[in-house]
Design a protein around this motif. Structure first.
Motif, PDB file in Angstrom:
ATOM      1  N   PRO A   1       0.829  -1.214   0.000  1.00  0.00           N
ATOM      2  CA  PRO A   1       0.000   0.000   0.000  1.00  0.00           C
ATOM      3  C   PRO A   1       0.861   1.261   0.000  1.00  0.00           C
ATOM      4  O   PRO A   1       2.079   1.204   0.122  1.00  0.00           O
ATOM      5  CB  PRO A   1      -0.776  -0.129   1.325  1.00  0.00           C
ATOM      6  CG  PRO A   1       0.151  -0.899   2.203  1.00  0.00           C
ATOM      7  CD  PRO A   1       0.857  -1.877   1.296  1.00  0.00           C
ATOM      8  N   ASN A   2       0.197   2.406  -0.124  1.00  0.00           N
ATOM      9  CA  ASN A   2       0.893   3.700  -0.083  1.00  0.00           C
ATOM     10  C   ASN A   2       1.223   4.146   1.337  1.00  0.00           C
ATOM     11  O   ASN A   2       2.129   4.944   1.546  1.00  0.00           O
ATOM     12  CB  ASN A   2       0.053   4.796  -0.743  1.00  0.00           C
ATOM     13  CG  ASN A   2      -0.061   4.577  -2.220  1.00  0.00           C
ATOM     14  OD1 ASN A   2       0.841   4.058  -2.855  1.00  0.00           O
ATOM     15  ND2 ASN A   2      -1.202   4.963  -2.779  1.00  0.00           N
ATOM     16  N   ARG A   3       0.428   3.659   2.296  1.00  0.00           N
ATOM     17  CA  ARG A   3       0.632   4.005   3.696  1.00  0.00           C
ATOM     18  C   ARG A   3       0.416   2.766   4.543  1.00  0.00           C
ATOM     19  O   ARG A   3      -0.372   1.892   4.192  1.00  0.00           O
ATOM     20  CB  ARG A   3      -0.336   5.096   4.151  1.00  0.00           C
ATOM     21  CG  ARG A   3      -0.083   6.414   3.471  1.00  0.00           C
ATOM     22  CD  ARG A   3      -1.065   7.455   3.903  1.00  0.00           C
ATOM     23  NE  ARG A   3      -2.407   7.030   3.484  1.00  0.00           N
ATOM     24  CZ  ARG A   3      -3.524   7.609   3.841  1.00  0.00           C
ATOM     25  NH1 ARG A   3      -3.502   8.649   4.632  1.00  0.00           N
ATOM     26  NH2 ARG A   3      -4.688   7.179   3.419  1.00  0.00           N
ATOM     27  N   LEU A   4       1.107   2.745   5.659  1.00  0.00           N
ATOM     28  CA  LEU A   4       1.021   1.611   6.570  1.00  0.00           C
ATOM     29  C   LEU A   4       0.932   2.171   7.979  1.00  0.00           C
ATOM     30  O   LEU A   4       1.688   3.098   8.325  1.00  0.00           O
ATOM     31  CB  LEU A   4       2.295   0.781   6.414  1.00  0.00           C
ATOM     32  CG  LEU A   4       2.359  -0.639   6.913  1.00  0.00           C
ATOM     33  CD1 LEU A   4       1.305  -1.523   6.261  1.00  0.00           C
ATOM     34  CD2 LEU A   4       3.740  -1.215   6.637  1.00  0.00           C
ATOM     35  N   LEU A   5       0.018   1.663   8.779  1.00  0.00           N
ATOM     36  CA  LEU A   5      -0.069   2.081  10.172  1.00  0.00           C
ATOM     37  C   LEU A   5       0.772   1.110  10.986  1.00  0.00           C
ATOM     38  O   LEU A   5       0.468  -0.076  11.072  1.00  0.00           O
ATOM     39  CB  LEU A   5      -1.520   2.086  10.658  1.00  0.00           C
ATOM     40  CG  LEU A   5      -1.755   2.641  12.048  1.00  0.00           C
ATOM     41  CD1 LEU A   5      -1.323   4.099  12.138  1.00  0.00           C
ATOM     42  CD2 LEU A   5      -3.212   2.495  12.443  1.00  0.00           C
ATOM     43  N   VAL A   6       1.867   1.624  11.545  1.00  0.00           N
ATOM     44  CA  VAL A   6       2.806   0.800  12.312  1.00  0.00           C
ATOM     45  C   VAL A   6       2.922   1.403  13.705  1.00  0.00           C
ATOM     46  O   VAL A   6       3.321   2.557  13.855  1.00  0.00           O
ATOM     47  CB  VAL A   6       4.199   0.771  11.640  1.00  0.00           C
ATOM     48  CG1 VAL A   6       5.175  -0.048  12.462  1.00  0.00           C
ATOM     49  CG2 VAL A   6       4.107   0.261  10.219  1.00  0.00           C
ATOM     50  N   ALA A   7       2.565   0.630  14.719  1.00  0.00           N
ATOM     51  CA  ALA A   7       2.654   1.084  16.120  1.00  0.00           C
ATOM     52  C   ALA A   7       1.973   2.445  16.291  1.00  0.00           C
ATOM     53  O   ALA A   7       2.533   3.376  16.861  1.00  0.00           O
ATOM     54  CB  ALA A   7       4.103   1.131  16.574  1.00  0.00           C
ATOM     55  N   ASN A   8       0.771   2.554  15.778  1.00  0.00           N
ATOM     56  CA  ASN A   8      -0.054   3.767  15.885  1.00  0.00           C
ATOM     57  C   ASN A   8       0.548   4.996  15.213  1.00  0.00           C
ATOM     58  O   ASN A   8       0.253   6.123  15.588  1.00  0.00           O
ATOM     59  CB  ASN A   8      -0.388   4.077  17.350  1.00  0.00           C
ATOM     60  CG  ASN A   8      -1.283   3.022  17.936  1.00  0.00           C
ATOM     61  OD1 ASN A   8      -2.189   2.530  17.271  1.00  0.00           O
ATOM     62  ND2 ASN A   8      -1.022   2.650  19.177  1.00  0.00           N
ATOM     63  N   GLN A   9       1.389   4.800  14.217  1.00  0.00           N
ATOM     64  CA  GLN A   9       1.895   5.927  13.437  1.00  0.00           C
ATOM     65  C   GLN A   9       1.802   5.583  11.961  1.00  0.00           C
ATOM     66  O   GLN A   9       1.976   4.438  11.562  1.00  0.00           O
ATOM     67  CB  GLN A   9       3.340   6.285  13.814  1.00  0.00           C
ATOM     68  CG  GLN A   9       4.372   5.392  13.175  1.00  0.00           C
ATOM     69  CD  GLN A   9       5.780   5.769  13.565  1.00  0.00           C
ATOM     70  OE1 GLN A   9       6.052   6.034  14.731  1.00  0.00           O
ATOM     71  NE2 GLN A   9       6.682   5.769  12.618  1.00  0.00           N
ATOM     72  N   VAL A  10       1.485   6.593  11.155  1.00  0.00           N
ATOM     73  CA  VAL A  10       1.370   6.399   9.716  1.00  0.00           C
ATOM     74  C   VAL A  10       2.765   6.523   9.099  1.00  0.00           C
ATOM     75  O   VAL A  10       3.486   7.476   9.348  1.00  0.00           O
ATOM     76  CB  VAL A  10       0.425   7.441   9.081  1.00  0.00           C
ATOM     77  CG1 VAL A  10       0.413   7.306   7.557  1.00  0.00           C
ATOM     78  CG2 VAL A  10      -0.980   7.286   9.643  1.00  0.00           C
ATOM     79  N   VAL A  11       3.118   5.522   8.302  1.00  0.00           N
ATOM     80  CA  VAL A  11       4.382   5.537   7.567  1.00  0.00           C
ATOM     81  C   VAL A  11       4.023   5.563   6.091  1.00  0.00           C
ATOM     82  O   VAL A  11       3.314   4.677   5.604  1.00  0.00           O
ATOM     83  CB  VAL A  11       5.232   4.291   7.899  1.00  0.00           C
ATOM     84  CG1 VAL A  11       6.511   4.285   7.073  1.00  0.00           C
ATOM     85  CG2 VAL A  11       5.531   4.228   9.384  1.00  0.00           C
TER      86      VAL A  11
END
Length: 145
Positions: free
Chosen positions: A75-85
């Motif tokens: 995907p274009n964005r990934l939610l990792v540990a409550n932060q958008v990367v």
């Protein structure tokens, strides 16, 4: 946006990563900061493990630039540990492949990507060669993680 499950605690120590120390002030910055050996070509699975392994040293990585031809679709964005990367793509084929991690206030970290299918011996040689080349060219010590 895709939600990445948090990596299992047992996998945090399993991040296969080797970094070199930062250059002293006044020296030219390096092009490659280390090497990463992901376990699969699935960036949505592997990136959270990498970021968890860098959490203390790098803080909040907000953007990652990767060669999309090396990884499975992501995907274009990934939610990792409550932060958008944000995941940014490049189609410029580099040999060897690399990822660029961007962290506000910290800068960037460029990592050589060892192919996931590499054998232990091949990966060990690549990671050691990268570390030795960087140490020889910049007089830096290698920090294994």
């Amino acid at each position: 946006m895709t939600l990445a499950p948090p990596p299992p605690l047992s996998s945090l120590s399993a991040v296969r990563l080797r970094l070199v120390s930062q250059p002293a002030q006044g020296h030219m910055p390096r092009r490659i900061d280390g090497a990463w050996w992901p376990r699969s070509p699935d960036l949505a699975t592997e990136l959270p493990r990498l970021l968890a392994g860098l959490a203390h040293a790098w803080g909040q990585v907000t953007s990652v630039l990767v060669d999309e031809t090396v990884w499975s679709p992501f995907p274009n964005r990934l939610l990792v540990a409550n932060q958008v990367v944000r995941l940014r793509r490049t189609t410029t084929r580099h040999s060897p492949s690399a990822v660029c991690l961007l962290a506000p206030g910290r800068g960037r970290c460029d990592l050589l990507v060892v192919p996931p299918a590499a054998t232990d011996a091949e990966a060990g040689r690549l990671m050691e060669s990268m570390a030795t080349d960087l140490k020889d060219s910049a007089g830096l010590e290698v920090a294994a993680r």
